[in-house]
Design an enzyme around this catalytic site. Structure first.
Site, PDB file in Angstrom:
ATOM      1  N   ASN A 243     -28.912  25.242  25.052  1.00 14.06           N
ATOM      2  CA  ASN A 243     -28.164  25.429  26.294  1.00 14.06           C
ATOM      3  C   ASN A 243     -27.160  24.278  26.390  1.00 14.06           C
ATOM      4  O   ASN A 243     -27.538  23.143  26.670  1.00 14.06           O
ATOM      5  CB  ASN A 243     -29.160  25.400  27.470  1.00 14.06           C
ATOM      6  CG  ASN A 243     -28.486  25.593  28.810  1.00 14.06           C
ATOM      7  OD1 ASN A 243     -27.258  25.659  28.898  1.00 14.06           O
ATOM      8  ND2 ASN A 243     -29.287  25.656  29.860  1.00 14.06           N
TER       9      ASN A 243
ATOM     10  N   ARG B 196     -27.840  30.045  25.386  1.00 14.75           N
ATOM     11  CA  ARG B 196     -27.595  30.502  26.756  1.00 14.75           C
ATOM     12  C   ARG B 196     -26.094  30.485  27.004  1.00 14.75           C
ATOM     13  O   ARG B 196     -25.432  29.470  26.759  1.00 14.75           O
ATOM     14  CB  ARG B 196     -28.280  29.570  27.742  1.00 14.75           C
ATOM     15  CG  ARG B 196     -27.965  29.958  29.157  1.00 14.75           C
ATOM     16  CD  ARG B 196     -28.463  28.958  30.158  1.00 14.75           C
ATOM     17  NE  ARG B 196     -28.082  29.405  31.481  1.00 14.75           N
ATOM     18  CZ  ARG B 196     -27.886  28.585  32.495  1.00 14.75           C
ATOM     19  NH1 ARG B 196     -28.038  27.291  32.341  1.00 14.75           N
ATOM     20  NH2 ARG B 196     -27.542  29.056  33.673  1.00 14.75           N
TER      21      ARG B 196
ATOM     22  N   HIS C  46     -28.322  33.726  36.815  1.00 14.25           N
ATOM     23  CA  HIS C  46     -29.777  33.491  36.720  1.00 14.25           C
ATOM     24  C   HIS C  46     -30.526  34.724  36.212  1.00 14.25           C
ATOM     25  O   HIS C  46     -31.728  34.875  36.461  1.00 14.25           O
ATOM     26  CB  HIS C  46     -30.409  33.119  38.085  1.00 14.25           C
ATOM     27  CG  HIS C  46     -29.995  31.804  38.641  1.00 14.25           C
ATOM     28  ND1 HIS C  46     -29.759  31.626  39.992  1.00 14.25           N
ATOM     29  CD2 HIS C  46     -29.774  30.612  38.065  1.00 14.25           C
ATOM     30  CE1 HIS C  46     -29.419  30.367  40.214  1.00 14.25           C
ATOM     31  NE2 HIS C  46     -29.420  29.721  39.051  1.00 14.25           N
TER      32      HIS C  46
ATOM     33  N   ARG D 128     -24.084  23.597  47.106  1.00  7.89           N
ATOM     34  CA  ARG D 128     -23.173  24.737  47.314  1.00  7.89           C
ATOM     35  C   ARG D 128     -23.458  25.400  48.647  1.00  7.89           C
ATOM     36  O   ARG D 128     -24.618  25.577  49.021  1.00  7.89           O
ATOM     37  CB  ARG D 128     -23.334  25.772  46.190  1.00  7.89           C
ATOM     38  CG  ARG D 128     -22.691  25.351  44.893  1.00  7.89           C
ATOM     39  CD  ARG D 128     -22.966  26.344  43.776  1.00  7.89           C
ATOM     40  NE  ARG D 128     -23.717  25.721  42.716  1.00  7.89           N
ATOM     41  CZ  ARG D 128     -24.399  26.379  41.773  1.00  7.89           C
ATOM     42  NH1 ARG D 128     -24.416  27.692  41.763  1.00  7.89           N
ATOM     43  NH2 ARG D 128     -25.051  25.731  40.848  1.00  7.89           N
TER      44      ARG D 128
ATOM     45  N   GLU E 244     -36.886  30.139  31.230  1.00  7.31           N
ATOM     46  CA  GLU E 244     -35.690  30.802  30.702  1.00  7.31           C
ATOM     47  C   GLU E 244     -35.609  30.661  29.182  1.00  7.31           C
ATOM     48  O   GLU E 244     -35.162  31.568  28.492  1.00  7.31           O
ATOM     49  CB  GLU E 244     -34.444  30.218  31.377  1.00  7.31           C
ATOM     50  CG  GLU E 244     -34.339  30.679  32.821  1.00  7.31           C
ATOM     51  CD  GLU E 244     -33.423  29.829  33.675  1.00  7.31           C
ATOM     52  OE1 GLU E 244     -33.846  28.725  34.076  1.00  7.31           O
ATOM     53  OE2 GLU E 244     -32.289  30.257  33.931  1.00  7.31           O
TER      54      GLU E 244
END
Ligand code: ADP
Length: 398
Positions: free
Chosen positions: A10, A87, A176, A237, A381
């Site tokens: 990743n 990823r 996600h 965020r 993940e």
């Protein structure tokens, strides 16, 4: 032959997370992080079993860091790698699943870069470097957006003129996806359902947060949109705001687009609301001490999450369970309890003792008798990326 090995990578703009996974194992053989790349303090941290180590790599770029990984991987791999799984954040509409990487796929990832300018170029740097270093192995791309490509048009289209969708790709994509898919599959196993079946609401609550409605392994709607800013309140965020906020701040304060983008992405969310921190642990501590900002941040976070989950039920024919995951979802009984308290209309209720006592890092159920299932499932993940990479190699024609 023993089970196959996959190296999962990743890549960020200045970091590389990696994990060497053996098919079927729940823990990686070795995992780690190369960080602060292209700076004098670049270094590589890794962990194998309980042993943690660090090596300085001053000035290393992505390729140097990956080359430094080679002997480490060699030490822990008892057979050649079957795949390197990458990823990738944004696959646009090009990718509905995992893909074997070739020049065409690299170009398609590049074409999606305007939709994820911070992520896709960094992912590409990592892929190109890894393809040079691990040159005898198939490389696969697993996209955060791919799982959500099953959303119907009424869920993914914005109420904007058609040409913005056709010519600029302006639509909802969702992110996600790897995590939402993984935890919903684990939930069906946990409840004894056929693999991948069930009607689920999932809440992935980490630094970034998103919710999803899933039916039989297909995403039907999700809270994130064109970019990962839409939807829930997150660490820094804002999640949803009135789209006219841009015009308002420009007129009222003279702010330009980069200033407002920075506000919404880096200064808002839990951090902005609390005036204290983007970290839920810090906010829970402060809330206990009576910090008003921390309390407000927690209340808004939970209410907005519940509102999103209730809204997503419109996509489902029934509800088999609500799943919490991500650092906050897995570890915070307070956030789980406060969120579910807003969802009585769905018949959901948390068993306070089960919620408090669920051991950290373990999957389990926390609902009261009579409530639809409420599950806590640690996400993985990397494991999902490794599994999807191997499934791709096994697919006919791969
Ligand atoms: P990322 O999205 O970067 O992978 P994580 O999934 O690790 O992030 O989640 C990070 C969030 O999880 C932070 O807000 C952190 O405070 C929160 N978190 C971790 N442990 C706990 C805990 N015990 N209680 C409450 N929040 C926690």
């Amino acid at each position: 032959m023993s089970s196959r090995l996959v190296l999962v990578i990743n890549c960020g703009s200045s970091s590389i997370k990696f994990a060497l996974r053996r098919e079927g194992d729940s823990q990686p053989l070795i995992s780690g992080l190369a960080e602060q790349l292209e700076s004098p303090s670049a270094c590589l941290h890794w962990k194998a079993g309980s042993l943690k180590q660090t090596r300085e790599l001053p000035g290393a770029d992505h390729q140097t860091a990956l080359t430094a990984l080679l002997p480490l991987i060699g030490e822990h791999a008892d057979q050649p790698l079957s795949a390197v799984g990458h990823r990738v954040v944004h696959g646009g509409e090009h990718f509905t699943g995992a893909s074997l990487i070739d020049e065409q796929v690299l170009q398609a990832i590049e074409a999606s870069a305007p939709l994820a300018p911070l992520h896709n170029p960094a992912n590409l740097i990592g892929i190109r470097a890894a393809m040079l270093v691990f040159d005898q192995v198939p490389h696969t791309a697993i996209f955060d957006t791919a799982f959500h490509q099953s959303m119907p048009p009424h869920a993914y289209r914005y109420a904007l003129p058609e040409n913005l969708y056709r010519e600029q790709g302006v639509r909802r994509y969702g992110f996600h996806g790897t995590s939402h898919r993984y935890v919903s599959r684990q939930a069906s196993l946990l409840l004894g359902k056929p693999s991948g079946s069930g009607a689920w609401l999932t809440a992935h609550l980490g630094n970034g947060c998103s919710s999803c409605a899933i039916l039989d392994d297909h995403s039907l709607d999700t809270s994130m949109g064109l970019t990962p800013l839409e939807g829930l309140v997150m660490g820094t965020r804002s999640g949803d705001v009135d789209p006219n906020l841009y015009a308002h701040l420009h007129r009222a304060l003279g702010w330009d687009i980069p200033r407002i983008e920075n506000l919404l992405n880096r200064e808002s969310g839990l951090l902005g609301l609390s005036g204290l921190s983007n970290d839920m642990r810090t906010l829970e501590e402060a809330h206990k001490q009576g910090h008003a900002g921390a309390t407000l941040a927690i209340e808004v976070f939970c209410y907005r999450l519940a509102r999103s989950l209730a809204g997503l039920t419109a996509a489902l024919p029934r509800l088999d369970g609500l799943i919490f995951t991500g650092g906050i979802g897995e570890n915070s009984p307070l956030i789980r309890a406060k969120t579910v308290a807003h969802l009585q209309v769905l018949g959901l209720s948390v068993d306070p003792a089960a919620n408090q006592q669920l051991p950290r890092g373990q999957a389990g159920q926390i609902q009261q008798a009579g409530s639809p299932a409420i599950l806590v499932i640690p996400t993985d993940e990397e494991r999902q990326i490794a599994d999807e990479s191997l499934a791709l190699l096994d697919a006919p024609g791969a």
